[in-house]
Design a protein around this motif. Structure first.
Motif, PDB file in Angstrom:
ATOM      1  N   ILE A  15     -12.161 -25.310 -42.982  1.00 29.74           N
ATOM      2  CA  ILE A  15     -11.847 -23.903 -43.260  1.00 29.74           C
ATOM      3  C   ILE A  15     -11.033 -23.815 -44.547  1.00 29.74           C
ATOM      4  O   ILE A  15     -10.294 -24.740 -44.883  1.00 29.74           O
ATOM      5  CB  ILE A  15     -11.080 -23.233 -42.092  1.00 29.74           C
ATOM      6  N   PRO A  16     -11.141 -22.690 -45.254  1.00 31.15           N
ATOM      7  CA  PRO A  16     -10.382 -22.566 -46.509  1.00 31.15           C
ATOM      8  C   PRO A  16      -8.903 -22.253 -46.301  1.00 31.15           C
ATOM      9  O   PRO A  16      -8.090 -22.497 -47.184  1.00 31.15           O
ATOM     10  CB  PRO A  16     -11.084 -21.420 -47.238  1.00 31.15           C
ATOM     11  N   GLN A  17      -8.525 -21.725 -45.153  1.00 28.81           N
ATOM     12  CA  GLN A  17      -7.136 -21.351 -44.909  1.00 28.81           C
ATOM     13  C   GLN A  17      -6.264 -22.603 -44.758  1.00 28.81           C
ATOM     14  O   GLN A  17      -6.712 -23.622 -44.241  1.00 28.81           O
ATOM     15  CB  GLN A  17      -7.012 -20.489 -43.645  1.00 28.81           C
ATOM     16  N   ALA A  67     -15.434 -18.503 -40.052  1.00 32.36           N
ATOM     17  CA  ALA A  67     -15.312 -19.421 -41.191  1.00 32.36           C
ATOM     18  C   ALA A  67     -15.512 -20.868 -40.743  1.00 32.36           C
ATOM     19  O   ALA A  67     -16.116 -21.677 -41.463  1.00 32.36           O
ATOM     20  CB  ALA A  67     -13.948 -19.257 -41.863  1.00 32.36           C
ATOM     21  N   LEU A  68     -15.023 -21.187 -39.558  1.00 35.07           N
ATOM     22  CA  LEU A  68     -15.180 -22.538 -39.015  1.00 35.07           C
ATOM     23  C   LEU A  68     -16.657 -22.846 -38.767  1.00 35.07           C
ATOM     24  O   LEU A  68     -17.108 -23.972 -39.004  1.00 35.07           O
ATOM     25  CB  LEU A  68     -14.368 -22.674 -37.724  1.00 35.07           C
ATOM     26  N   THR A  83     -16.042 -20.936 -49.971  1.00 37.75           N
ATOM     27  CA  THR A  83     -15.028 -19.937 -49.650  1.00 37.75           C
ATOM     28  C   THR A  83     -15.741 -18.621 -49.389  1.00 37.75           C
ATOM     29  O   THR A  83     -16.720 -18.292 -50.042  1.00 37.75           O
ATOM     30  CB  THR A  83     -14.047 -19.768 -50.820  1.00 37.75           C
ATOM     31  N   GLY A  84     -15.251 -17.889 -48.416  1.00 43.10           N
ATOM     32  CA  GLY A  84     -15.834 -16.596 -48.097  1.00 43.10           C
ATOM     33  C   GLY A  84     -14.744 -15.583 -47.827  1.00 43.10           C
ATOM     34  O   GLY A  84     -13.553 -15.897 -47.919  1.00 43.10           O
ATOM     35  N   ALA A 142     -18.436 -16.320 -50.989  1.00 42.64           N
ATOM     36  CA  ALA A 142     -18.176 -16.036 -52.399  1.00 42.64           C
ATOM     37  C   ALA A 142     -19.119 -16.858 -53.255  1.00 42.64           C
ATOM     38  O   ALA A 142     -19.340 -18.043 -52.993  1.00 42.64           O
ATOM     39  CB  ALA A 142     -16.729 -16.347 -52.746  1.00 42.64           C
ATOM     40  N   SER A 143     -19.673 -16.238 -54.276  1.00 45.87           N
ATOM     41  CA  SER A 143     -20.617 -16.979 -55.134  1.00 45.87           C
ATOM     42  C   SER A 143     -19.937 -17.506 -56.374  1.00 45.87           C
ATOM     43  O   SER A 143     -18.874 -17.174 -56.729  1.00 45.87           O
ATOM     44  CB  SER A 143     -21.792 -16.101 -55.507  1.00 45.87           C
TER      45      SER A 143
END
Length: 143
Positions: A15-17, A67-68, A83-84, A142-143
């Motif tokens: 995850i990004p967090q 996200a996971l 990342t989203g 996110a692109s």
């Protein structure tokens, strides 16, 4: 495709967090259309106040569960997780707030996934398997 090496408790790379903003701690179950995560509510959690895990924490827990799913899917493919962000949240209902030291379990059903946009329904349950929160979310990579 359900994986046999679950549950996974080391998930920070999925995850990004990052701490102190991590609201999931275990990947319990995974398939192409479903994910189940869990979180033990600790006193160090930034969304705990007076021994109660607050609404923003529950919403973030639901979003991080989604996200996971994305992160683990990319991990299984041998790729870096993207990342989203949350595109929208609707129909969120909070029935009950979990308490300190309680473990909540959150399940997301993937409804649609197309070109980096994922639509899901999410439900969170307390230790007694009572539904404490639910909602619908759209997440965007996110692109």
């Amino acid at each position: 495709m359900t994986t046999s090496n679950l549950p996974i408790t080391t998930i920070s790379h999925l995850i990004p967090q990052k701490a102190p903003f991590v609201m999931v701690d275990t990947l319990v179950d995974f398939s192409e259309t479903k994910i189940v995560s869990s979180l033990k509510i600790l006193d160090t959690n930034i969304f705990v106040e007076n021994g109660i895990f607050l609404e923003p924490g529950l919403v973030e827990n639901m979003a991080q569960t989604v996200a996971l799913h994305t992160g683990y899917d990319y991990f299984l493919k041998g790729e870096q997780a993207p990342t989203g962000y949350i595109g929208s949240i609707k129909k969120v209902t909070v029935n009950k707030l979990p308490k300190l030291n309680e473990t909540i379990t959150t399940e997301a059903q993937i409804l649609h996934e197309f070109m980096g946009v994922t639509m899901v329904t999410v439900k969170a349950f307390n230790s007694n398997n009572e539904e404490i929160a639910s909602g619908e979310m759209k997440t965007v990579i996110a692109s």
